[in-house]
Scaffold this motif. Structure first.
Motif, PDB file in Angstrom:
ATOM      1  N   LEU A  81       0.580  -0.564  -0.212  1.00  0.00           N
ATOM      2  CA  LEU A  81      -0.198   0.184   0.028  1.00  0.00           C
ATOM      3  C   LEU A  81       0.690   0.773   0.024  1.00  0.00           C
ATOM      4  N   HIS A  82       1.712   1.066   0.476  1.00  0.00           N
ATOM      5  CA  HIS A  82       2.931   2.604   0.261  1.00  0.00           C
ATOM      6  C   HIS A  82       4.250   2.173  -0.564  1.00  0.00           C
ATOM      7  N   PRO A  83       5.522   2.757  -0.760  1.00  0.00           N
ATOM      8  CA  PRO A  83       6.306   2.988  -1.083  1.00  0.00           C
ATOM      9  C   PRO A  83       7.444   3.091   0.099  1.00  0.00           C
ATOM     10  N   HIS A  84       8.647   1.895  -0.116  1.00  0.00           N
ATOM     11  CA  HIS A  84       9.381   1.344   1.154  1.00  0.00           C
ATOM     12  C   HIS A  84      10.922   2.343   0.464  1.00  0.00           C
ATOM     13  N   ASP A  85      10.777   3.217   0.385  1.00  0.00           N
ATOM     14  CA  ASP A  85      11.850   4.230  -0.353  1.00  0.00           C
ATOM     15  C   ASP A  85      13.332   4.258   1.018  1.00  0.00           C
ATOM     16  N   THR A  86      12.915   3.435   2.253  1.00  0.00           N
ATOM     17  CA  THR A  86      13.764   3.490   3.012  1.00  0.00           C
ATOM     18  C   THR A  86      14.494   1.772   3.052  1.00  0.00           C
ATOM     19  N   GLU A  87      13.800   1.442   3.047  1.00  0.00           N
ATOM     20  CA  GLU A  87      13.538  -0.067   3.817  1.00  0.00           C
ATOM     21  C   GLU A  87      13.452  -1.044   2.858  1.00  0.00           C
ATOM     22  N   GLN A  88      15.347  -1.247   1.791  1.00  0.00           N
ATOM     23  CA  GLN A  88      15.058  -1.914   0.876  1.00  0.00           C
ATOM     24  C   GLN A  88      16.157  -3.316   1.121  1.00  0.00           C
ATOM     25  N   PRO A  89      16.280  -4.327   0.451  1.00  0.00           N
ATOM     26  CA  PRO A  89      15.260  -5.179   0.366  1.00  0.00           C
ATOM     27  C   PRO A  89      14.238  -5.161   1.722  1.00  0.00           C
ATOM     28  N   PHE A  90      12.616  -5.170   1.317  1.00  0.00           N
ATOM     29  CA  PHE A  90      11.991  -5.455   2.311  1.00  0.00           C
ATOM     30  C   PHE A  90      10.739  -6.716   1.795  1.00  0.00           C
ATOM     31  N   THR A  91      10.538  -7.420   3.243  1.00  0.00           N
ATOM     32  CA  THR A  91       9.927  -8.718   3.685  1.00  0.00           C
ATOM     33  C   THR A  91       7.883  -8.510   3.528  1.00  0.00           C
ATOM     34  N   ARG A  92       7.463  -9.139   3.469  1.00  0.00           N
ATOM     35  CA  ARG A  92       6.423  -9.355   3.512  1.00  0.00           C
ATOM     36  C   ARG A  92       5.235 -10.800   2.929  1.00  0.00           C
ATOM     37  N   SER A  93       4.800 -10.937   3.540  1.00  0.00           N
ATOM     38  CA  SER A  93       4.222 -12.134   3.847  1.00  0.00           C
ATOM     39  C   SER A  93       2.461 -12.101   3.555  1.00  0.00           C
ATOM     40  N   GLN A  94       1.598 -13.562   3.127  1.00  0.00           N
ATOM     41  CA  GLN A  94       0.748 -13.287   2.865  1.00  0.00           C
ATOM     42  C   GLN A  94       0.280 -14.835   2.993  1.00  0.00           C
ATOM     43  N   SER A  95      -1.007 -15.227   4.341  1.00  0.00           N
ATOM     44  CA  SER A  95      -1.206 -16.842   4.607  1.00  0.00           C
ATOM     45  C   SER A  95      -2.213 -16.860   3.653  1.00  0.00           C
ATOM     46  N   GLY A  96      -2.807 -18.158   3.802  1.00  0.00           N
ATOM     47  CA  GLY A  96      -4.281 -18.935   3.241  1.00  0.00           C
ATOM     48  C   GLY A  96      -4.161 -18.562   1.445  1.00  0.00           C
ATOM     49  N   ILE A  97      -3.382 -18.907   1.248  1.00  0.00           N
ATOM     50  CA  ILE A  97      -3.111 -18.587  -0.105  1.00  0.00           C
ATOM     51  C   ILE A  97      -2.767 -20.547  -0.586  1.00  0.00           C
ATOM     52  N   VAL A  98      -4.481 -20.626  -1.257  1.00  0.00           N
ATOM     53  CA  VAL A  98      -5.041 -22.069  -2.060  1.00  0.00           C
ATOM     54  C   VAL A  98      -4.052 -22.277  -3.640  1.00  0.00           C
TER      55      VAL A  98
END
Length: 128
Positions: A81-98
Motif C-alpha cells: 500500500l505504500h512505497p518502501h523508499d528507506t526499507e530495501q529490500p523488504f519482506t512481506r507475507s501472505q497467508s491463506g494461499i490455496v
C-alpha cells in the motif's frame, strides 16, 4: 554541405556523456530476491516474499507481488500500500494461499507502478 570539425563533435559527445552521468538513475523493475513458504494445517500456504526495488515515491514503487501457477493463473497476491523508499529490500507475507493439489512448483513475481511485471522472478518447489 558544411561538416563539423572533429574537435567540435568530440566536445559535443563529451558534453552529452557528462549530462547523462549527472542524470539521476531511475528505479527499474521490482525483483523478487527470496521466498520462503510453509504449508498450514488447513492445506493453505503462507509465503514470505522479499522484494528489492529502488522505490522513488508514490509514482514509482513496488506495489504488489503474486504467486502464480504454471498456467499463469494467480493463486495469491499481496498488495503493497505504500512505497518502501528507506526499507530495501523488504519482506512481506501472505497467508491463506490455496495451491491446487498436484502443483509441484509456483512462480513468485513482483510488480511496480511504472514498469508493471518484468523483474526477477523466483520459482518455488513445493513439497507435500
Amino acid at each position: 554541405m558544411m561538416t563539423r570539425p572533429a574537435s567540435v563533435t568530440l566536445a559535443l559527445l563529451a558534453l552529452t556523456c557528462s549530462l547523462l552521468a549527472l542524470t539521476p538513475a531511475r528505479a527499474g523493475e521490482a525483483d523478487v530476491v527470496s521466498v520462503s513458504h510453509a504449508r498450514a494445517s488447513d492445506g493453505t500456504y503462507r509465503f514470505d516474499v522479499t522484494v528489492r526495488h529502488a522505490d522513488d515515491g508514490w509514482e514509482h514503487y513496488a506495489d504488489k507481488w503474486q504467486v502464480t501457477g504454471a498456467d499463469g493463473a494467480v493463486l495469491g497476491e499481496r498488495v503493497l500500500l505504500h512505497p518502501h523508499d528507506t526499507e530495501q529490500p523488504f519482506t512481506r507475507s501472505q497467508s491463506g494461499i490455496v495451491i491446487p493439489p498436484g502443483t509441484a512448483r509456483v512462480t513468485v513475481r513482483a510488480h511496480d507502478r511504472l514498469h508493471g511485471w518484468g523483474g526477477k522472478e523466483v520459482i518455488v518447489e513445493l513439497s507435500d
